[in-house]
Design an enzyme around this catalytic site. Structure first.
Site, short mmCIF file in Angstrom:
data_model
loop_
_atom_site.label_atom_id
_atom_site.label_comp_id
_atom_site.label_asym_id
_atom_site.label_seq_id
_atom_site.Cartn_x
_atom_site.Cartn_y
_atom_site.Cartn_z
N GLU B 67 0.83 -1.20 0.00
CA GLU B 67 0.00 0.00 0.00
C GLU B 67 0.86 1.25 0.00
O GLU B 67 2.09 1.18 0.16
CB GLU B 67 -0.92 0.00 1.24
N HIS B 69 0.51 5.84 0.85
CA HIS B 69 -0.26 6.95 1.43
C HIS B 69 0.63 8.18 1.46
O HIS B 69 1.84 8.08 1.25
CB HIS B 69 -0.78 6.58 2.83
N HIS B 73 6.24 6.89 7.20
CA HIS B 73 6.41 5.95 8.32
C HIS B 73 7.85 6.01 8.82
O HIS B 73 8.79 6.08 8.02
CB HIS B 73 6.23 4.50 7.85
N HIS B 107 4.75 0.09 -0.14
CA HIS B 107 5.59 -0.65 0.81
C HIS B 107 4.82 -1.84 1.36
O HIS B 107 3.58 -1.84 1.43
CB HIS B 107 6.05 0.25 1.96
N CYS B 121 5.99 1.17 14.44
CA CYS B 121 5.71 2.03 13.28
C CYS B 121 5.12 3.33 13.82
O CYS B 121 4.06 3.33 14.45
CB CYS B 121 4.74 1.35 12.33
#
Lengths: 144, 144
Positions: B67, B69, B73, B107, B121
Protein backbone atom coordinates in the site's frame (compact mmCIF):
# COMPACT_ATOMS: atom_id res chain seq x y z
CA UNK A 1 6.97 2.38 -8.83
CA UNK A 2 9.75 4.34 -7.20
CA UNK A 3 11.14 4.23 -3.67
CA UNK A 4 11.26 8.06 -3.63
CA UNK A 5 13.91 8.44 -0.95
CA UNK A 6 12.67 5.58 1.21
CA UNK A 7 15.50 3.67 2.81
CA UNK A 8 16.65 1.14 5.37
CA UNK A 9 19.19 2.09 8.02
CA UNK A 10 20.88 -1.17 8.96
CA UNK A 11 21.78 -1.70 12.61
CA UNK A 12 24.85 -3.54 13.87
CA UNK A 13 25.53 -3.62 17.59
CA UNK A 14 23.27 -0.64 18.27
CA UNK A 15 25.06 1.54 15.73
CA UNK A 16 23.04 2.57 12.69
CA UNK A 17 24.59 2.84 9.24
CA UNK A 18 25.47 6.42 8.34
CA UNK A 19 24.36 7.80 11.70
CA UNK A 20 26.81 9.81 13.78
CA UNK A 21 27.46 8.78 17.39
CA UNK A 22 26.93 12.17 19.00
CA UNK A 23 27.26 13.84 22.35
CA UNK A 24 24.14 13.75 24.47
CA UNK A 25 24.31 17.49 25.17
CA UNK A 26 26.47 20.47 24.29
CA UNK A 27 27.69 20.88 27.82
CA UNK A 28 30.38 19.28 29.89
CA UNK A 29 29.69 15.85 31.32
CA UNK A 30 29.55 15.93 35.11
CA UNK A 31 27.05 15.77 37.90
CA UNK A 32 24.03 16.49 35.70
CA UNK A 33 24.63 13.56 33.35
CA UNK A 34 27.15 10.81 32.85
CA UNK A 35 27.93 8.27 30.12
CA UNK A 36 25.18 9.12 27.62
CA UNK A 37 25.43 9.02 23.81
CA UNK A 38 22.91 9.99 21.13
CA UNK A 39 22.22 8.79 17.60
CA UNK A 40 19.60 10.66 15.59
CA UNK A 41 18.10 8.01 13.35
CA UNK A 42 15.46 9.92 11.40
CA UNK A 43 13.66 13.26 11.33
CA UNK A 44 16.40 15.86 11.48
CA UNK A 45 17.22 15.78 7.74
CA UNK A 46 13.93 14.35 6.47
CA UNK A 47 11.45 17.21 6.00
CA UNK A 48 8.48 14.86 5.50
CA UNK A 49 8.79 13.70 9.13
CA UNK A 50 7.12 15.74 11.89
CA UNK A 51 8.84 13.67 14.59
CA UNK A 52 12.48 12.95 15.31
CA UNK A 53 13.54 9.45 16.32
CA UNK A 54 16.69 9.32 18.44
CA UNK A 55 18.49 6.45 20.17
CA UNK A 56 20.14 7.19 23.50
CA UNK A 57 22.49 4.89 25.32
CA UNK A 58 23.37 5.25 28.99
CA UNK A 59 26.54 3.42 30.09
CA UNK A 60 26.46 1.25 33.23
CA UNK A 61 26.44 3.60 36.21
CA UNK A 62 25.44 6.51 34.00
CA UNK A 63 22.38 8.73 33.92
CA UNK A 64 20.70 11.43 31.87
CA UNK A 65 19.99 14.93 33.15
CA UNK A 66 17.01 15.34 35.48
CA UNK A 67 15.06 17.78 33.35
CA UNK A 68 11.67 18.86 32.07
CA UNK A 69 10.18 20.61 29.01
CA UNK A 70 6.85 21.36 27.38
CA UNK A 71 7.18 18.71 24.67
CA UNK A 72 6.34 15.08 25.49
CA UNK A 73 8.54 12.00 24.97
CA UNK A 74 7.71 8.54 23.73
CA UNK A 75 10.44 6.13 24.85
CA UNK A 76 10.87 2.44 23.98
CA UNK A 77 13.70 0.50 25.64
CA UNK A 78 15.79 -1.57 23.23
CA UNK A 79 18.50 -2.99 25.51
CA UNK A 80 19.65 -3.26 29.10
CA UNK A 81 17.96 -2.46 32.37
CA UNK A 82 17.55 0.63 34.47
CA UNK A 83 15.10 3.05 35.92
CA UNK A 84 13.19 6.09 34.81
CA UNK A 85 12.25 8.78 37.25
CA UNK A 86 8.92 10.44 36.48
CA UNK A 87 8.17 13.28 38.88
CA UNK A 88 8.64 11.89 42.39
CA UNK A 89 8.60 8.21 41.46
CA UNK A 90 11.01 5.77 39.86
CA UNK A 91 10.07 2.80 37.72
CA UNK A 92 12.11 -0.18 36.57
CA UNK A 93 12.77 -0.54 32.88
CA UNK A 94 13.64 -3.54 30.74
CA UNK A 95 13.62 -4.19 27.02
CA UNK A 96 10.57 -3.03 25.09
CA UNK A 97 8.99 -1.24 28.03
CA UNK A 98 7.41 1.95 26.72
CA UNK A 99 7.36 5.28 28.56
CA UNK A 100 5.13 8.30 28.05
CA UNK A 101 6.75 11.40 29.56
CA UNK A 102 4.08 14.09 29.58
CA UNK A 103 4.78 17.83 29.28
CA UNK A 104 6.56 19.43 32.22
CA UNK A 105 7.27 16.12 33.99
CA UNK A 106 10.78 16.00 35.49
CA UNK A 107 12.39 12.82 34.20
CA UNK A 108 15.72 11.04 34.32
CA UNK A 109 17.02 7.71 33.00
CA UNK A 110 19.56 5.58 34.86
CA UNK A 111 21.31 2.41 33.73
CA UNK A 112 21.45 -0.58 36.09
CA UNK A 113 23.61 -3.68 35.84
CA UNK A 114 26.50 -4.33 33.46
CA UNK A 115 24.85 -3.58 30.13
CA UNK A 116 24.12 -0.13 28.76
CA UNK A 117 20.52 1.04 28.87
CA UNK A 118 19.54 1.86 25.29
CA UNK A 119 16.24 3.40 24.24
CA UNK A 120 14.47 5.11 21.40
CA UNK A 121 13.10 8.55 22.21
CA UNK A 122 10.60 10.13 19.81
CA UNK A 123 9.91 13.86 19.95
CA UNK A 124 8.24 16.51 17.81
CA UNK A 125 10.58 18.17 15.35
CA UNK A 126 9.54 21.59 16.70
CA UNK A 127 10.09 21.58 20.44
CA UNK A 128 11.27 23.65 23.38
CA UNK A 129 14.64 23.32 25.09
CA UNK A 130 14.91 21.13 28.21
CA UNK A 131 15.44 22.86 31.56
CA UNK A 132 17.54 21.05 34.16
CA UNK A 133 15.95 20.44 37.55
CA UNK A 134 18.14 21.12 40.56
CA UNK A 135 17.80 18.28 43.02
CA UNK A 136 16.50 19.30 46.44
CA UNK A 137 16.07 15.92 48.07
CA UNK A 138 16.52 12.31 47.02
CA UNK A 139 13.66 10.78 45.07
CA UNK A 140 11.61 8.09 46.77
CA UNK A 141 13.18 4.71 46.11
CA UNK A 142 11.37 2.54 43.58
CA UNK A 143 7.78 3.73 43.69
CA UNK A 144 4.75 2.69 41.62
CA UNK B 1 7.09 17.41 41.55
CA UNK B 2 4.27 15.52 39.90
CA UNK B 3 4.28 12.81 37.25
CA UNK B 4 1.29 14.50 35.55
CA UNK B 5 0.04 11.46 33.67
CA UNK B 6 3.47 10.14 32.76
CA UNK B 7 3.60 6.36 32.85
CA UNK B 8 5.44 3.19 31.97
CA UNK B 9 3.79 0.51 29.84
CA UNK B 10 5.50 -2.73 30.84
CA UNK B 11 6.20 -5.24 28.08
CA UNK B 12 6.05 -9.03 28.50
CA UNK B 13 6.57 -11.19 25.45
CA UNK B 14 5.78 -8.37 23.04
CA UNK B 15 2.46 -7.60 24.72
CA UNK B 16 2.18 -4.24 26.44
CA UNK B 17 0.26 -3.82 29.68
CA UNK B 18 -3.21 -2.42 29.10
CA UNK B 19 -2.84 -2.39 25.32
CA UNK B 20 -5.38 -4.23 23.20
CA UNK B 21 -4.16 -6.79 20.66
CA UNK B 22 -6.08 -5.49 17.65
CA UNK B 23 -6.80 -6.44 14.09
CA UNK B 24 -4.39 -5.00 11.56
CA UNK B 25 -7.20 -3.70 9.37
CA UNK B 26 -10.99 -3.58 9.33
CA UNK B 27 -11.22 -5.85 6.34
CA UNK B 28 -11.12 -9.57 5.84
CA UNK B 29 -7.76 -11.28 5.95
CA UNK B 30 -6.87 -12.77 2.60
CA UNK B 31 -4.62 -12.14 -0.34
CA UNK B 32 -3.87 -8.52 0.57
CA UNK B 33 -2.51 -9.34 4.01
CA UNK B 34 -2.01 -12.34 6.25
CA UNK B 35 -1.13 -12.94 9.90
CA UNK B 36 -0.73 -9.35 11.08
CA UNK B 37 -1.66 -7.92 14.49
CA UNK B 38 -1.52 -4.37 15.83
CA UNK B 39 -0.97 -2.86 19.27
CA UNK B 40 -1.31 0.91 19.61
CA UNK B 41 1.11 1.80 22.38
CA UNK B 42 0.77 5.57 22.63
CA UNK B 43 -0.73 8.53 20.82
CA UNK B 44 -4.34 7.60 20.20
CA UNK B 45 -5.62 8.57 23.67
CA UNK B 46 -2.83 10.98 24.64
CA UNK B 47 -3.65 14.45 23.24
CA UNK B 48 -0.17 15.83 24.01
CA UNK B 49 1.35 13.47 21.43
CA UNK B 50 1.41 14.49 17.75
CA UNK B 51 2.58 11.03 16.71
CA UNK B 52 1.12 7.58 17.23
CA UNK B 53 3.41 4.68 18.12
CA UNK B 54 2.11 1.30 17.04
CA UNK B 55 3.63 -2.20 17.21
CA UNK B 56 2.83 -4.57 14.35
CA UNK B 57 3.61 -8.26 14.31
CA UNK B 58 3.65 -10.36 11.16
CA UNK B 59 3.40 -14.14 11.73
CA UNK B 60 5.84 -16.48 9.93
CA UNK B 61 4.72 -16.64 6.31
CA UNK B 62 2.57 -13.54 6.73
CA UNK B 63 2.70 -10.12 5.12
CA UNK B 64 1.16 -6.68 5.34
CA UNK B 65 -0.82 -5.04 2.53
CA UNK B 66 1.18 -3.58 -0.35
CA UNK B 67 0.00 0.00 0.00
CA UNK B 68 0.90 3.67 -0.13
CA UNK B 69 -0.26 6.95 1.43
CA UNK B 70 0.80 10.57 1.76
CA UNK B 71 2.02 10.26 5.35
CA UNK B 72 5.49 8.85 6.03
CA UNK B 73 6.41 5.95 8.32
CA UNK B 74 9.28 5.50 10.72
CA UNK B 75 9.75 1.79 11.43
CA UNK B 76 12.13 0.11 13.89
CA UNK B 77 12.31 -3.69 13.94
CA UNK B 78 12.10 -5.22 17.43
CA UNK B 79 12.09 -8.97 16.67
CA UNK B 80 12.43 -11.55 13.92
CA UNK B 81 13.57 -11.29 10.35
CA UNK B 82 11.93 -10.46 7.08
CA UNK B 83 11.86 -8.06 4.20
CA UNK B 84 10.43 -4.70 3.40
CA UNK B 85 9.47 -3.77 -0.11
CA UNK B 86 10.01 -0.09 -0.94
CA UNK B 87 8.83 0.77 -4.42
CA UNK B 88 10.43 -1.77 -6.76
CA UNK B 89 13.06 -3.04 -4.35
CA UNK B 90 13.13 -5.37 -1.37
CA UNK B 91 15.49 -5.09 1.60
CA UNK B 92 16.29 -7.56 4.36
CA UNK B 93 15.32 -6.64 7.89
CA UNK B 94 16.62 -7.78 11.24
CA UNK B 95 16.27 -6.44 14.78
CA UNK B 96 16.77 -2.73 15.24
CA UNK B 97 17.01 -1.93 11.55
CA UNK B 98 15.20 1.34 10.93
CA UNK B 99 13.10 2.14 7.86
CA UNK B 100 11.99 5.48 6.47
CA UNK B 101 8.99 5.03 4.19
CA UNK B 102 8.53 8.34 2.38
CA UNK B 103 5.17 9.69 1.17
CA UNK B 104 3.55 7.77 -1.70
CA UNK B 105 6.07 4.92 -1.61
CA UNK B 106 4.40 1.52 -2.07
CA UNK B 107 5.59 -0.65 0.81
CA UNK B 108 4.99 -4.10 2.25
CA UNK B 109 6.47 -6.08 5.15
CA UNK B 110 7.00 -9.84 5.04
CA UNK B 111 8.15 -12.18 7.81
CA UNK B 112 10.89 -14.72 7.08
CA UNK B 113 11.92 -17.73 9.17
CA UNK B 114 10.14 -19.20 12.17
CA UNK B 115 9.81 -16.15 14.37
CA UNK B 116 7.28 -13.36 13.88
CA UNK B 117 8.55 -10.09 12.46
CA UNK B 118 7.70 -7.39 14.99
CA UNK B 119 8.25 -3.68 14.48
CA UNK B 120 7.35 -0.28 15.79
CA UNK B 121 5.71 2.03 13.28
CA UNK B 122 5.44 5.73 14.09
CA UNK B 123 3.02 7.96 12.21
CA UNK B 124 1.50 11.41 12.53
CA UNK B 125 -1.75 11.46 14.47
CA UNK B 126 -3.43 13.28 11.57
CA UNK B 127 -2.89 11.21 8.45
CA UNK B 128 -4.52 10.00 5.25
CA UNK B 129 -5.90 6.53 4.69
CA UNK B 130 -3.67 3.92 2.98
CA UNK B 131 -4.55 2.86 -0.56
CA UNK B 132 -3.83 -0.73 -1.56
CA UNK B 133 -1.63 -1.27 -4.62
CA UNK B 134 -2.78 -3.96 -7.03
CA UNK B 135 0.17 -6.11 -8.00
CA UNK B 136 0.95 -6.09 -11.75
CA UNK B 137 4.15 -8.09 -11.78
CA UNK B 138 6.40 -9.69 -9.20
CA UNK B 139 8.88 -7.37 -7.45
CA UNK B 140 12.55 -7.82 -8.24
CA UNK B 141 14.03 -10.31 -5.84
CA UNK B 142 16.26 -8.80 -3.12
CA UNK B 143 17.46 -5.54 -4.61
CA UNK B 144 19.55 -2.78 -3.09
Amino acid sequence: MSGGGSRVLKCRGFRWEGVELARYKDEEEGSRFRGVTRQTLLGESEPDLASVTRYFEVAPGGHSTLELHRHPHVVVVLRGRGTVRLGDESFELEPFDCVHVTPETPHQFRAAGDEPLGFLCIVDRERDRPRAVEEEEPAHPQGG
